[in-house]
Write a protein that holds these residues in place. Structure first.
Motif, PDB file in Angstrom:
ATOM      1  N   CYS A   1     -75.863  -0.814  10.199  1.00 58.49           N
ATOM      2  CA  CYS A   1     -75.259  -1.982   9.558  1.00 58.49           C
ATOM      3  C   CYS A   1     -73.893  -2.229  10.179  1.00 58.49           C
ATOM      4  O   CYS A   1     -73.065  -1.320  10.242  1.00 58.49           O
ATOM      5  CB  CYS A   1     -75.093  -1.767   8.060  1.00 58.49           C
TER       6      CYS A   1
ATOM      7  N   HIS B   1     -71.628  -4.029   9.040  1.00 58.74           N
ATOM      8  CA  HIS B   1     -70.566  -4.246   8.064  1.00 58.74           C
ATOM      9  C   HIS B   1     -70.017  -2.933   7.541  1.00 58.74           C
ATOM     10  O   HIS B   1     -68.821  -2.753   7.443  1.00 58.74           O
ATOM     11  CB  HIS B   1     -71.090  -5.081   6.889  1.00 58.74           C
ATOM     12  N   CYS B   2     -70.948  -2.003   7.187  1.00 52.91           N
ATOM     13  CA  CYS B   2     -70.482  -0.785   6.518  1.00 52.91           C
ATOM     14  C   CYS B   2     -70.827   0.475   7.289  1.00 52.91           C
ATOM     15  O   CYS B   2     -70.547   1.572   6.837  1.00 52.91           O
ATOM     16  CB  CYS B   2     -71.057  -0.713   5.114  1.00 52.91           C
TER      17      CYS B   2
ATOM     18  N   TYR C   1     -73.667   1.840   7.711  1.00 52.50           N
ATOM     19  CA  TYR C   1     -74.827   2.556   7.196  1.00 52.50           C
ATOM     20  C   TYR C   1     -75.869   2.677   8.310  1.00 52.50           C
ATOM     21  O   TYR C   1     -76.078   1.756   9.083  1.00 52.50           O
ATOM     22  CB  TYR C   1     -75.379   1.774   6.004  1.00 52.50           C
TER      23      TYR C   1
ATOM     24  N   ARG D   1     -76.552  -2.275   1.040  1.00 51.31           N
ATOM     25  CA  ARG D   1     -75.243  -2.549   0.453  1.00 51.31           C
ATOM     26  C   ARG D   1     -74.725  -3.938   0.789  1.00 51.31           C
ATOM     27  O   ARG D   1     -74.071  -4.585   0.003  1.00 51.31           O
ATOM     28  CB  ARG D   1     -74.228  -1.515   0.931  1.00 51.31           C
ATOM     29  N   CYS D   2     -74.996  -4.396   2.025  1.00 48.12           N
ATOM     30  CA  CYS D   2     -74.334  -5.620   2.492  1.00 48.12           C
ATOM     31  C   CYS D   2     -75.270  -6.816   2.615  1.00 48.12           C
ATOM     32  O   CYS D   2     -74.819  -7.924   2.822  1.00 48.12           O
ATOM     33  CB  CYS D   2     -73.679  -5.396   3.846  1.00 48.12           C
TER      34      CYS D   2
ATOM     35  N   CYS E   1     -79.376  -4.113   5.291  1.00 49.65           N
ATOM     36  CA  CYS E   1     -78.571  -3.061   4.687  1.00 49.65           C
ATOM     37  C   CYS E   1     -78.625  -3.223   3.175  1.00 49.65           C
ATOM     38  O   CYS E   1     -78.472  -4.322   2.658  1.00 49.65           O
ATOM     39  CB  CYS E   1     -77.138  -3.156   5.165  1.00 49.65           C
TER      40      CYS E   1
HETATM   41 ZN    ZN Z   1     -73.953  -2.370   5.056  1.00 52.70          ZN
END
Ligand code: ZN
Ligand code: ADP
Ligand code: ZN
Length: 807
Positions: free
Chosen positions: A547, A549-550, A552, A531-532, A529
Motif C-alpha cells: 500500500c 499510503h500506509c 501495508y 486501511r486506506c 488496502c
Molecule cells: Zn494502506
C-alpha cells in the motif's frame, strides 16, 4: 546605491544571495548579469537587489557586467523570487529558465605544474601523483577532465588536493567556452561601378587571377551577394575576397543574420473566418477584458473541434491591435508543424517558436528577437511561459489539463500557476482552454475566480455535428462467453470491417498503471488496502503487494478473496504485446507502433504521424501520446483496448486522468466525412469516469470528483506538497524519511500549524529508479508551502509543491 545582492551561478551558492560592492564608475541595474569573484573563481551572477548596506561586513567588488543591457525585467525578477518562494527551490534554479539559451556557463578546473614540480624527484611520489605530475609537466594546462580520465573521478580529486598541499601544482579555473553566438555572414558588394568592374575583371583574367576575375564578374552581374552565394557561383575563397577588397574593388562587411525556424515559403496567409454565435459571445468577453491592463483568467471549456483555437487567434489579433503581444502554450506533443503553421499563417513573420528540438543557434536568435519585441506571438511548450515577451497582454494555455505543464525537475513549477503570476505582474489576460478542464481549474471557475466560457458544440464537419458515439464493452462478459483474447468480439469485427474498407484504426492503450496492481478476471475485484481503500501495488522486487499510503504489505494471493477464482492475475500488457496480438488477429493490416520506446531522435513523432497520415499504415497502436495533435479524416474507428488500467492507480487524480484520456481518444474519431466509431473495453464499466466519458458528460464527472475530493481532503481543498528522498540504500531512505517526519511533526507543534497533516513514510509509486530507492512524505494542509519555507530542508530531498499526481 553602493551594494548589490547577487544570485550566483554555482551549485554551492544557489540557495542564497551574496552582497557585493559596486565599484565606482560601474552602473548596475536590478536584473543585470555580472561577473563576480567567488572563492578563487569568477562566476556569473544576476543582480536581484540594490542596497545601501551590505548584508555581511566584508564584501568584494563586482568585476564587471556581462551584458550592457539588463537581462531580466523587473517583473521577471519578481517572478523568479515568487517561483523560489512558492516552489521552495533554490533562487538560481528559479532564475535559470528566464535566462537566454546557453547563457549559463560552468567553471572548469585546470592544474599546472609549479617550478618546484619541474625539479622534484618523482620517486618520492605515489603512482597517481607521479602520473599527474608527468602530465602537468608535459603540457602547460591540464584540465580536471583529462586527469579524471587518467585516474578516475575520486582519485583525481584526492591526488590534486595532495599535490596542491605540497606546492607541486596550482589549481585554476576558467569558464567553459561560449556555446552559441550571434551568427554573422559576410556580405560582398561592388565598390566601383559595373562597367569598371567588368574591365577590371578582364584585366585580372589576363594576369591569370581567374578566381578574382570570376568573383568580380559575378558581382557585376548581381551587385551584391552573401559569401555563401559567391562561393557557390564563382568558387571564390576568403583570400580572393581579401585581395579584391585590398584593391578597393569590392567591400566585404559582416552582417548579423538571424536563424529562422519557421519557413514561411510554404505558408500562405489566412484571414479569420466569421465566427459562430457561441464563438462571438466567448470572444466578446475576452475582448472586453484585454484593454483593462488588469489580470483576468478565462477558462474556455469546449469540446475538441468546437473552435477554441480560432478564439485564441482572434483574441491574439485583438491584443496586437492594442499594441500588446501574446504567448501561446501547447503541450510538447502538440507543437507540430501543423499547429505552428496555423498561427504563422495568421501572423506572418510575427511568430516565434520555442522548441527543445530547435538548434541552439535558433533558440538563441529567437530569444533575442523576442526580447527586442520582434514578434506578436510566441508559441511553445511549457518553458515558453518564461519567454522575454515585452508588452505582454495575453497568455493562452491550450489543453490546460495536460500533466506535462508541470515540470518534474527543479524548479518544479506548474505552467498554469506561473502564467497566472506573470499575468498579475503584467496586467495580462490568461485563457485556459480544454475539452476536459482540470478539476481544480473548473472548481476555480465555478467559484468565480476565473470566468467560465463554454463552446459546447463541434464546428466540424459542420456546425453542431454530434460527438462520436462511444460503445462500451464489458470484458467480463467476453470472458464468460469464452473469449480470452484482448480484443472483444465487437472490436474485432469493427477492425476487420474498417481494414476491408481501406479505412484507418487507432488502438489506444493506457500503459500507466499496467502491471502494477492485480485484478480478478472473474469478478473484477482489485485488491485494496484494508486501511486506506486504495489499490495495492505489486512490487516485483519483493514479490508482494504494497500500500502506497500506509506501507501495508501482503503476499500475492493464489485465488480471489471474493469469488475464489484462480483467474487473478496481472493485467499489465505492453504495447509490444498488443502489437503482437494485433498482428496475429489482423494479419492483413499494416501496423504502426507509437509509444515512448518507438520514439527516438529529433523528428520521429513527426515521422510516425506522417506515415500514418499518408496511409502507410492501417492500424496505429499507441499509449496516451496518440490522444492528441492528430486530425485524421481516414480514421473511422478508435478502440480503447485496456482503457481503464489507470483507474486503479493509488492517486487522487486517477479517475480524472482516465476520464480526460477517454474523452480525448473519443474526440479523435469521426473528424472526417466518413464518420466514426469509438469502442472502449473495460473491466469496470460502472466506474463513474468511464460512464461520464461514455456520454461526453463533463458536468456529471466534475460533480462526482469534486465530492470525493472534498471528502478525502484532496486538492483543491488542501494544498499538497510531496517530499521525496532517494538513496541507494532502501533502509537508509526509510530511516531518513522517518527522521524527517519527526522533525516536521515537532515543527508543526512548535509553530501551531496544526491543520497540516503528514502522510508517510511510504515508498514512492516508482519505488526504485535508476538504482536508487525512493521514499516519500506527503504534507496536506492549507498553507503547506508557506509552512515549509520556514523549515530548513536538508540536502538530498526533492520538494514538489502541488504535485500533479502521487503515482
Ligand atoms: Zn494502506
Ligand atoms: P478546437 O481548437 O476547439 O479543437 P478549432 O479552432 O481547431 O477547434 O476548430 C475546429 C475546426 O473548425 C478547424 O478546422 C477550424 O478551422 C474550423 N473553424 C473554427 N472556427 C470556425 C468558424 N468560425 N468558421 C468556420 N470554420 C471554423
Ligand atoms: Zn474475484
Amino acid at each position: 546605491m553602493p551594494y548589490a545582492e547577487v544570485s550566483v551561478n554555482s551549485p554551492v551558492a544557489r540557495h542564497q544571495l551574496f552582497s557585493y560592492a559596486i565599484p565606482d564608475g560601474l552602473s548596475i541595474d536590478i536584473g543585470q548579469a555580472v561577473w563576480v569573484p567567488f572563492g578563487d573563481r569568477v562566476l556569473q551572477g544576476i543582480v536581484l537587489e540594490l542596497s545601501q548596506h551590505p548584508s555581511v561586513e566584508q564584501t568584494r567588488e563586482i568585476i564587471g557586467v556581462i551584458n550592457e543591457q539588463r537581462l531580466l525585467s523587473p517583473a521577471q525578477v519578481t517572478l523568479a523570487g515568487w517561483l523560489s518562494n512558492y516552489y521552495l527551490c533554490p533562487l538560481f534554479d528559479a532564475i535559470a529558465p528566464l535566462l537566454p539559451p546557453a547563457f549559463e556557463r560552468k567553471t572548469l578546473t585546470f592544474i599546472s605544474a609549479t617550478a618546484i614540480a619541474e625539479s622534484c624527484v618523482l620517486s618520492t611520489l605515489t603512482p597517481p601523483q607521479r602520473q599527474a605530475i608527468e602530465l602537468a609537466r608535459r603540457s602547460a594546462k591540464v584540465s580536471l577532465k583529462q586527469l579524471e580520465r587518467l585516474l578516475g573521478k575520486k582519485r583525481a580529486q584526492t591526488t590534486i588536493s595532495q599535490l596542491v598541499a605540497r606546492n607541486l601544482i596550482t589549481r585554476n579555473y576558467q569558464l567553459e567556452p561560449v556555446r552559441v553566438k550571434p551568427k554573422q555572414e559576410l556580405f560582398l558588394s561592388l565598390a566601383i561601378d559595373t562597367d569598371k568592374a567588368r574591365q577590371a575583371s578582364i584585366n585580372l583574367h589576363e594576369k591569370g587571377a581567374t578566381r578574382q576575375a570570376a568573383l568580380l564578374d559575378f558581382l557585376s552581374r548581381c551587385g551584391s551577394a552573401t559569401m555563401a552565394e559567391a562561393r557557390k557561383s564563382s568558387r571564390c575563397q576568403a583570400d580572393t575576397v581579401k585581395a579584391l577588397a585590398g584593391k578597393g574593388l569590392i567591400t566585404a562587411v559582416k552582417v548579423e543574420v538571424k536563424r529562422q525556424p519557421i519557413d514561411y515559403k510554404n505558408i500562405t496567409a489566412t484571414s479569420p473566418p466569421g465566427l459562430t454565435n457561441s464563438q462571438k459571445s466567448v470572444l466578446s468577453a475576452i475582448r472586453e477584458s484585454l484593454p483593462q491592463n488588469k489580470a483576468a483568467t478565462f477558462l474556455l471549456h469546449g469540446v475538441t473541434g468546437s473552435g477554441k483555437t480560432e478564439i485564441y487567434l482572434q483574441a491574439l489579433a485583438e491584443a496586437v491591435k492594442l499594441g500588446k503581444r501574446g504567448i501561446v502554450l501547447v503541450p510538447e506533443i502538440s507543437l507540430t508543424p501543423q499547429t505552428i503553421e496555423r498561427f504563422a499563417s495568421r501572423f506572418r513573420h510575427r511568430v516565434a517558436v520555442i522548441h527543445s528540438h530547435l538548434s541552439l543557434g535558433e533558440q538563441f536568435d529567437q530569444w533575442r528577437q523576442i526580447k527586442n519585441g520582434e514578434f506578436d506571438v510566441v508559441i511553445g511548450a511549457r518553458s515558453a511561459v518564461f519567454a522575454p515577451q515585452p508588452d505582454l497582454g495575453l497568455i493562452v494555455i491550450d489543453e490546460e489539463h495536460e500533466w506535462s505543464y508541470k515540470q518534474d525537475i527543479s524548479p518544479r513549477y506548474h505552467t498554469r500557476s506561473v502564467a497566472m503570476k506573470l499575468a498579475e505582474l503584467a496586467g495580462a489576460v490568461v485563457i485556459l482552454g480544454s475539452a476536459t478542464p482540470d478539476v481544480e481549474s473548473f472548481y476555480h471557475a465555478k467559484r468565480g475566480d476565473y470566468h467560465l466560457l463554454e463552446l459546447p458544440r463541434r464546428i466540424t464537419p459542420y456546425d453542431g455535428s454530434a460527438l462520436p458515439r462511444v460503445e462500451l464493452i464489458d470484458m467480463k462478459d467476453e470472458l464468460k462467453a469464452g473469449n480470452a483474447s484482448i480484443f472483444s468480439r465487437s472490436l474485432k469485427l469493427a477492425i476487420d470491417k474498417a481494414i476491408t474498407n481501406k479505412e484507418q484504426v487507432i488502438l489506444f492503450f493506457n500503459r500507466r498503471g499496467a502491471a502494477t496492481f492485480i485484478q480478478c478476471r472473474n469478478c473484477s475485484l482489485v485488491l485494496q488496502c484494508r486501511r486506506c481503500y486504495t489499490s495495492l501495488n505489486y512490487h516485483s522486487a519483493e514479490d508482494a503487494l504494497v500500500c502506497h499510503h500506509c506501507n501495508y504489505k501482503m503476499p500475492v494471493p493464489q485465488a480471489c478473496p471474493r469469488c475464489h477464482s484462480r483467474r487473478i492475475k496481472f493485467l499489465g500488457i505492453g504495447t509490444q504485446k498488443l502489437e503482437q496480438e494485433a498482428s496475429l488477429s489482423f494479419p492483413q493490416a499494416r501496423l504502426l507502433r507509437w509509444d515512448s520506446d518507438a520514439i527516438r531522435g529529433k523528428h520521429s513523432h513527426q515521422e510516425i504521424m506522417d506515415r500514418f497520415r499518408t496511409h502507410k499504415a492501417d492500424i496505429l497502436i499507441g499509449t496516451q501520446m496518440i490522444a492528441k495533435g492528430l486530425d485524421l479524416p481516414r480514421v473511422t474507428l478508435v478502440g480503447g483496448v485496456s482503457a481503464d488500467t489507470g483507474l486503479n492507480l493509488p492517486d487522487f487524480r486517477a479517475g480524472e486522468r482516465s476520464f480526460q484520456l477517454l474523452c480525448q481518444v473519443a474526440g479523435r474519431a469521426g473528424r472526417g466525412p466518413l464518420g466514426g466509431r469509438v469502442i472502449i473495453q473495460s473491466f469496470c464499466p460502472q466506474h463513474y469516469a468511464i460512464q461520464a466519458a461514455l456520454k461526453h458528460d463533463y458536468a456529471s464527472f466534475y460533480n462526482q470528483v469534486i465530492g470525493y475530493r472534498r471528502q478525502l481532503h484532496s486538492p483543491p481543498f488542501p494544498q499538497i506538497v510531496r517530499l521525496t528522498f532517494s538513496h541507494t540504500s532502501d533502509s537508509l531512505c526509510y530511516k531518513e524519511t522517518t527522521r524527517m517526519k519527526q522533525m516536521l511533526a515537532l515543527e508543526i507543534d512548535a509553530t501551531g500549524a496544526v491543520d497540516i497533516n503528514l502522510i508517510g513514510p511510504t515508498p514512492a509509486f516508482v519505488h526504485r529508479l535508476r538504482g536508487r530507492f525512493r521514499w516519500q512524505l506527503i504534507l496536506r494542509g492549507n498553507e503547506t508551502s508557506a509552512f515549509l519555507s520556514r523549515v530548513a530542508i536538508p540536502q538530498g530531498w526533492a520538494v514538489d509543491v502541488d504535485p500533479v499526481g502521487l503515482a
